[in-house]
Scaffold this motif. Structure first.
Motif, PDB file in Angstrom:
ATOM      1  N   GLY A 145       0.863  13.272 -23.266  1.00  0.00           N
ATOM      2  CA  GLY A 145      -0.258  13.041 -22.369  1.00  0.00           C
ATOM      3  C   GLY A 145      -0.388  11.620 -21.883  1.00  0.00           C
ATOM      4  N   GLY A 146       0.651  10.807 -22.055  1.00  0.00           N
ATOM      5  CA  GLY A 146       0.598   9.424 -21.587  1.00  0.00           C
ATOM      6  C   GLY A 146      -0.135   8.483 -22.514  1.00  0.00           C
ATOM      7  N   ARG A 147      -0.323   8.879 -23.779  1.00  0.00           N
ATOM      8  CA  ARG A 147      -1.037   8.018 -24.742  1.00  0.00           C
ATOM      9  C   ARG A 147      -0.090   6.958 -25.292  1.00  0.00           C
ATOM     10  NH1 ARG A 147      -2.827  13.145 -25.003  1.00  0.00           N
ATOM     11  NH2 ARG A 147      -5.058  13.525 -25.330  1.00  0.00           N
ATOM     12  N   GLY A 170       0.802  -1.221   0.000  1.00  0.00           N
ATOM     13  CA  GLY A 170       0.000   0.000   0.000  1.00  0.00           C
ATOM     14  C   GLY A 170       0.829   1.262   0.000  1.00  0.00           C
ATOM     15  N   ALA A 171       2.150   1.125  -0.113  1.00  0.00           N
ATOM     16  CA  ALA A 171       3.030   2.293  -0.156  1.00  0.00           C
ATOM     17  C   ALA A 171       2.880   3.020  -1.486  1.00  0.00           C
ATOM     18  CB  ALA A 171       4.484   1.856   0.041  1.00  0.00           C
ATOM     19  N   ARG A 172       3.151   4.325  -1.470  1.00  0.00           N
ATOM     20  CA  ARG A 172       3.119   5.103  -2.695  1.00  0.00           C
ATOM     21  C   ARG A 172       4.500   5.097  -3.346  1.00  0.00           C
ATOM     22  NH1 ARG A 172       0.575  10.596  -0.720  1.00  0.00           N
ATOM     23  NH2 ARG A 172       1.528   9.880   1.230  1.00  0.00           N
ATOM     24  N   LEU A 173       4.511   5.190  -4.673  1.00  0.00           N
ATOM     25  CA  LEU A 173       5.731   5.031  -5.441  1.00  0.00           C
ATOM     26  C   LEU A 173       5.954   6.258  -6.312  1.00  0.00           C
ATOM     27  CD1 LEU A 173       8.052   3.147  -6.534  1.00  0.00           C
ATOM     28  CD2 LEU A 173       6.385   2.287  -8.178  1.00  0.00           C
ATOM     29  N   ALA A 174       7.176   6.767  -6.340  1.00  0.00           N
ATOM     30  CA  ALA A 174       7.509   7.916  -7.186  1.00  0.00           C
ATOM     31  C   ALA A 174       8.868   7.697  -7.846  1.00  0.00           C
ATOM     32  CB  ALA A 174       7.533   9.211  -6.369  1.00  0.00           C
ATOM     33  N   TRP A 175       8.963   8.164  -9.086  1.00  0.00           N
ATOM     34  CA  TRP A 175      10.197   8.077  -9.879  1.00  0.00           C
ATOM     35  C   TRP A 175      10.927   9.410  -9.808  1.00  0.00           C
ATOM     36  CZ3 TRP A 175      10.933  10.304 -15.063  1.00  0.00           C
ATOM     37  CH2 TRP A 175      12.108   9.862 -15.710  1.00  0.00           C
ATOM     38  N   VAL A 176      12.206   9.372  -9.474  1.00  0.00           N
ATOM     39  CA  VAL A 176      12.995  10.599  -9.351  1.00  0.00           C
ATOM     40  C   VAL A 176      14.116  10.567 -10.387  1.00  0.00           C
ATOM     41  CG1 VAL A 176      14.359  12.068  -7.843  1.00  0.00           C
ATOM     42  CG2 VAL A 176      12.498  10.696  -6.885  1.00  0.00           C
ATOM     43  N   PRO A 177      13.946  11.269 -11.515  1.00  0.00           N
ATOM     44  CA  PRO A 177      15.021  11.338 -12.507  1.00  0.00           C
ATOM     45  C   PRO A 177      16.088  12.329 -12.058  1.00  0.00           C
ATOM     46  CG  PRO A 177      13.188  12.668 -13.234  1.00  0.00           C
ATOM     47  CD  PRO A 177      12.754  12.027 -11.931  1.00  0.00           C
ATOM     48  N   ARG A 178      17.180  12.390 -12.791  1.00  0.00           N
ATOM     49  CA  ARG A 178      18.285  13.273 -12.398  1.00  0.00           C
ATOM     50  C   ARG A 178      18.198  14.648 -13.032  1.00  0.00           C
ATOM     51  NH1 ARG A 178      23.415  14.490 -13.861  1.00  0.00           N
ATOM     52  NH2 ARG A 178      23.292  13.260 -15.757  1.00  0.00           N
ATOM     53  N   ARG A 179      17.660  14.733 -14.259  1.00  0.00           N
ATOM     54  CA  ARG A 179      17.685  16.003 -14.977  1.00  0.00           C
ATOM     55  C   ARG A 179      16.350  16.745 -14.886  1.00  0.00           C
ATOM     56  NH1 ARG A 179      20.827  12.626 -18.781  1.00  0.00           N
ATOM     57  NH2 ARG A 179      22.929  13.499 -18.962  1.00  0.00           N
ATOM     58  N   ALA A 180      16.433  18.062 -15.059  1.00  0.00           N
ATOM     59  CA  ALA A 180      15.263  18.922 -14.902  1.00  0.00           C
ATOM     60  C   ALA A 180      14.191  18.657 -15.940  1.00  0.00           C
ATOM     61  CB  ALA A 180      15.683  20.395 -14.962  1.00  0.00           C
ATOM     62  N   GLY A 181      14.580  18.230 -17.139  1.00  0.00           N
ATOM     63  CA  GLY A 181      13.616  18.051 -18.209  1.00  0.00           C
ATOM     64  C   GLY A 181      13.096  16.648 -18.380  1.00  0.00           C
ATOM     65  N   ASP A 182      13.549  15.712 -17.573  1.00  0.00           N
ATOM     66  CA  ASP A 182      13.178  14.308 -17.776  1.00  0.00           C
ATOM     67  C   ASP A 182      11.679  14.058 -17.607  1.00  0.00           C
ATOM     68  OD1 ASP A 182      15.728  13.559 -18.372  1.00  0.00           O
ATOM     69  OD2 ASP A 182      16.181  12.656 -16.438  1.00  0.00           O
ATOM     70  N   ARG A 183      11.096  14.556 -16.519  1.00  0.00           N
ATOM     71  CA  ARG A 183       9.673  14.293 -16.285  1.00  0.00           C
ATOM     72  C   ARG A 183       8.824  14.983 -17.359  1.00  0.00           C
ATOM     73  NH1 ARG A 183       6.066  12.692 -12.028  1.00  0.00           N
ATOM     74  NH2 ARG A 183       4.098  12.457 -13.150  1.00  0.00           N
ATOM     75  N   GLY A 184       9.207  16.201 -17.756  1.00  0.00           N
ATOM     76  CA  GLY A 184       8.487  16.878 -18.824  1.00  0.00           C
ATOM     77  C   GLY A 184       8.570  16.127 -20.135  1.00  0.00           C
ATOM     78  N   ALA A 185       9.723  15.484 -20.396  1.00  0.00           N
ATOM     79  CA  ALA A 185       9.880  14.697 -21.621  1.00  0.00           C
ATOM     80  C   ALA A 185       8.950  13.491 -21.616  1.00  0.00           C
ATOM     81  CB  ALA A 185      11.335  14.246 -21.763  1.00  0.00           C
ATOM     82  N   VAL A 186       8.761  12.874 -20.443  1.00  0.00           N
ATOM     83  CA  VAL A 186       7.814  11.756 -20.343  1.00  0.00           C
ATOM     84  C   VAL A 186       6.401  12.255 -20.626  1.00  0.00           C
ATOM     85  CG1 VAL A 186       6.790  10.070 -18.778  1.00  0.00           C
ATOM     86  CG2 VAL A 186       9.245  10.466 -18.718  1.00  0.00           C
ATOM     87  N   GLU A 187       6.025  13.371 -20.027  1.00  0.00           N
ATOM     88  CA  GLU A 187       4.663  13.888 -20.188  1.00  0.00           C
ATOM     89  C   GLU A 187       4.362  14.298 -21.625  1.00  0.00           C
ATOM     90  OE1 GLU A 187       2.570  13.629 -17.896  1.00  0.00           O
ATOM     91  OE2 GLU A 187       3.765  13.404 -16.082  1.00  0.00           O
ATOM     92  N   THR A 188       5.389  14.737 -22.361  1.00  0.00           N
ATOM     93  CA  THR A 188       5.159  15.241 -23.728  1.00  0.00           C
ATOM     94  C   THR A 188       5.478  14.210 -24.798  1.00  0.00           C
ATOM     95  OG1 THR A 188       7.377  16.237 -23.721  1.00  0.00           O
ATOM     96  CG2 THR A 188       5.525  17.642 -23.067  1.00  0.00           C
ATOM     97  N   GLY A 189       5.756  12.977 -24.391  1.00  0.00           N
ATOM     98  CA  GLY A 189       5.882  11.907 -25.372  1.00  0.00           C
ATOM     99  C   GLY A 189       7.230  11.770 -26.035  1.00  0.00           C
ATOM    100  N   CYS A 190       8.306  12.117 -25.358  1.00  0.00           N
ATOM    101  CA  CYS A 190       9.643  11.925 -25.927  1.00  0.00           C
ATOM    102  C   CYS A 190      10.167  10.528 -25.603  1.00  0.00           C
ATOM    103  CB  CYS A 190      10.598  12.998 -25.418  1.00  0.00           C
ATOM    104  SG  CYS A 190      10.236  14.634 -26.052  1.00  0.00           S
TER     105      CYS A 190
END
Length: 793
Positions: A516-518, A489-509
């Motif tokens: 949008g995760g499609r 039941g623990a929550r899970l989060a991914w911590v990348p190293r670079r500032a743009g990594d999470r934005g790249a995931v969200e925008t489909g890179c």
């Protein structure tokens, strides 16, 4: 009049009612008088007090009168309001209503100024100095002290970056308390006693802390200064602009002070939800990288003689378009430094203009398991875990993540919470310095065996699991982390190293993920996005990842590459990457000259974060928009350049400005359909080591050879030494003496480090990545098997 203050939580709060300067106020039990006074608009002068530090009552500037109100709450002499907790029925008179408090404060100020030099015209703090301001507002107009003031030789280098002027110090202990309480680096301390007391360091222990610059900012006088900023500007000469730090995925709020088109310094912003009032020294001092001599200022196009020559923007965009249109397939490598708006432009260019899903932001080691994990459990799942959640959690488990080196704001939150009882555990080969400072527990694990360790860990339901990008090299680890989260039941989060990594995931890179995760493989998802973009269809084949793009370009199976902000040495196989950029037609969008631009066919200069607006997405999924700090001509964001290439190829990206790109992202929105869960990868067996073989544990230290620190030699001088750590038995088996030279090697090459004994499992060594040597250059990384030998063998 009555004022009531609560903490704004659902928990029951016991309120205490008291009277301050005739105003009745109710505050939570345990509130300090100095905080309660602020609620009614009364600012009591102070120097040692800081809301994020434990009270100490060192400076005595905040004295107030607590008269007897007939309830036994009175006190016979003035009290320090920064250490005095409120009590029911207490009556407090500040300097506003009490002559006693006013006289006490004026007396304290006079004592502080006895030996304080009147050098405001040359002091770096002049114009923004609390002592200067409060001496004017709460002190006497003239001093009765006429004797010679005490002096010291100055400045003292407490580190290469931090300088100390001892005669200015008012002994408030803010710096020493920050170092001990917040950063966990008690390298500075108050030495001696009485009139000789002063801030100092041990002879062999300079102030080499990743967070040392915060002591400059919270110093209430000009005692601590930066070697780089000293004597360079006045606060009233500067223009201040709020912004967001670009060196990691934490999204720390900063303030950028600039003058005449040049950044002079960066300070921590105040954001309680993210970095509170602290930033890393990299965020504070690492801003000169954009102003180096190799900064690209004009487009370059390779001529018929094979030389790069300056070209106009129209000519360069046309050359890029012709080359990409003529190529038999194009791969897009975006890196992890882009804003979300720029990453969105690369993603749309790939799908709509180039007709491919061959796009990947992961300029590092990666895996299919990681891509599936990001698509199913990271994309479009914002704020499932926040900084505040880390403080409230029952325990936090770190896997493949070293927060002190890779995510400084997370480290400070975890250390803060650990001082209040949070249990921090780390699945790693050895207890790092950061884990020790969090009073953490080590789950000793051989690199590559994280999946087995995760399957064996037991967590309570209010726990948080933080996984780092290094798990991409550990088979089955992401799947094991998901299994652990599900069963506990623990929550899970991914911590990348670079500032743009999470934005790249969200925008489909990613080759398997649309904005949008499609999912690329989902026909409905493709149709949904095609409709939003106004095109008939999108490519349906899952694209190549970074390794496949590089390999196919080197083998001439991909004719062209679009590369945005990627360093060759960061790629999984730098040697193969060099072959790829030599073989393919390369369009490079870059801020400064590097190995890619020197080999590219078209080089298009783009703006760094300080010269453009944009949005970084934090590891939490929190949007962190910022505006351009400097407005320089011909300094264009990546998206504007990509829009120009698209137009030359007969397409319209639909946006040319950052504001238009933000609107396009919002209109696209997240995918609300069904996403395929990440496959459950198997847990690998133990690695069998041959004679002389060892397994690497490694990560990049915060201060390393990265180009984002260029121009900051004093800051780089505070780096931790690059050493090889192993237990005594492992070193002895390789014939290595502690302190001697140790070499790791494979068929590709070797790297040599001084050896240091540490508590690691047998057959495991730790070395830093990208410090003195880049392990990628010998195809080595976390979990890699290499040979260990003594000397320079």
């Amino acid at each position: 009049m009555t004022i009531e203050a609560t903490q704004g939580t659902a928990e029951a709060v016991e309120l205490i009612t008291l009277t301050i300067d005739g105003v009745e106020v109710s505050v939570p039990k345990g509130t300090l008088v100095i905080r309660a006074a602020e609620l009614i608009g009364v600012e009591i002068p102070r120097f040692c007090d800081h809301p994020l530090l434990e009270p100490v009552g060192a400076c005595r500037q905040c004295l107030v009168e607590v008269p007897d109100a007939g309830n036994g709450r009175g006190m016979p002499k003035p009290q320090a309001s920064c250490t005095l907790e409120v009590a029911p029925g207490m009556v407090v008179q500040t300097q506003v209503t009490s002559e006693v408090a006013d006289k006490a404060q004026q007396g304290t100020m006079e004592f502080l100024l006895v030996n304080h030099p009147l050098d405001c015209p040359v002091c770096d703090k002049g114009g923004e100095c609390p002592l200067q301001n409060q001496a004017m507002s709460h002190g006497r107009g003239e001093s009765r002290f006429v004797e010679t003031k005490r002096t010291f030789p100055k400045p003292i280098n407490v580190s290469e970056q931090i300088l100390l002027d001892r005669e200015r110090c008012v002994l408030c202990a803010r710096c020493t308390r920050f170092s001990e309480q917040i950063a966990g680096d008690p390298f500075i301390e108050l030495l001696e006693r009485g009139p000789q007391q002063q801030v100092g360091i041990a002879d062999d222990q300079p102030f080499h802390s990743y967070f040392s610059g915060n002591t400059i900012q919270i110093c209430p006088v000009g005692a601590l200064t930066s070697a780089d900023y000293r004597f360079r500007s006045r606060p009233f000469d500067l223009v201040s602009t709020p912004s967001v730090a670009e060196h990691d995925a934490c999204g720390s709020a900063i303030r950028v002070d600039h003058r005449r088109g040049k950044v002079m310094r960066r300070l921590a912003g105040d954001d309680p939800e993210v970095n509170e009032e602290w930033i890393t020294d990299k965020d504070r001092f690492g801003f000169t990288w954009t102003a180096q001599d190799d900064r690209l200022r004009t487009p370059l196009v390779r001529n018929e003689d094979g030389e790069l020559e300056p070209a106009s923007w129209p000519a360069a965009l046309a050359a890029a378009a012709r080359g990409l249109a003529a190529a038999d397939g194009v791969g897009v490598l975006t890196g992890g430094h882009l804003t979300a708006e720029d990453a969105f432009a690369y993603s749309k260019l790939a799908r709509v203009v180039l007709g491919t899903n061959d796009i990947d932001f992961r300029a590092r080691a990666h895996s299919e398991e990681e891509a599936a994990f990001l698509a199913a459990h990271v994309a479009a799942t914002r704020l499932t875990v926040t900084y505040r959640d880390l403080e409230k959690a029952g325990s936090v488990l770190l896997v493949g993540l070293e927060p002190e080196d890779e995510a400084g704001a997370i480290f400070l939150r975890l250390r803060k919470a650990s001082r209040n009882g949070l249990t921090v555990r780390s699945i790693a080969a050895h207890a790092s310095r950061g884990l020790t400072k969090m009073n953490g527990e080590l789950v000793a694990t051989v690199p590559g065996q994280e999946a087995a360790a995760l399957d064996a860990v037991q967590l309570e339901a209010d726990s948080v699991i933080l996984v780092g990008e290094r798990l991409a090299t550990s088979p089955g680890a992401y799947s094991a982390a998901l299994r652990l989260a599900e069963r506990s039941g623990a929550r899970l989060a991914w911590v990348p190293r670079r500032a743009g990594d999470r934005g790249a995931v969200e925008t489909g890179c990613l080759p398997s993920l649309l904005p949008g995760g499609r999912p690329v493989a989902d026909a409905e998802a493709r149709a949904d996005l095609a409709a939003a973009w106004g095109v008939e269809s999108l490519p349906s084949r899952v694209g190549r990842d970074t390794t496949q793009i590089v390999e196919d370009a080197a083998k001439n199976r991909l004719g062209a590459l679009v590369v945005g902000g990627v360093e060759v040495d960061d790629l999984p196989d730098p040697a193969r990457a060099r072959e790829a950029i030599e073989a393919a037609f390369v369009v490079s969008l870059e801020v400064r000259e590097n190995e890619v631009t020197r080999a590219a066919d078209v080089v298009l200069p783009v703006a760094p974060p300080v010269e453009k607006a944009g949005t970084f997405v934090t590891w939490e999924g929190r949007l962190r928009p910022f505006d351009a700090v400097l407005s320089l001509p011909a300094s264009l964001p990546d998206l504007r350049v990509l829009a120009g290439i698209a137009e030359e190829m007969g397409h319209d990206l639909g946006f040319r400005t950052v504001a238009e790109a933000r609107a396009a992202i919002t209109e696209t929105g997240p995918w609300d359909g069904q996403r395929t869960a990440a496959p459950d990868a198997p847990v690998p067996g133990a690695v069998k080591l041959g004679k002389g073989d060892v397994v690497l544990e490694t990560w990049r230290q915060m201060i390393d050879d990265g180009r984002g620190q260029d121009g900051q030699d004093k800051y780089r001088a505070t780096a931790r030494p690059a050493v090889l750590r192993a237990n005594a038995a492992t070193l002895q088996a390789a014939g290595i003496e502690p302190g001697g030279s140790a070499t790791i090697s494979n068929k590709t090459g070797s790297a040599t480090f001084p050896a240091e004994v540490a508590d690691l499992p047998d057959g495991v060594v730790w070395v830093p990545a990208n410090s003195g040597t880049n392990l990628r250059s010998i195809n080595a990384g976390h979990g890699t098997v290499v040979q260990l030998s003594g000397g320079n063998a």
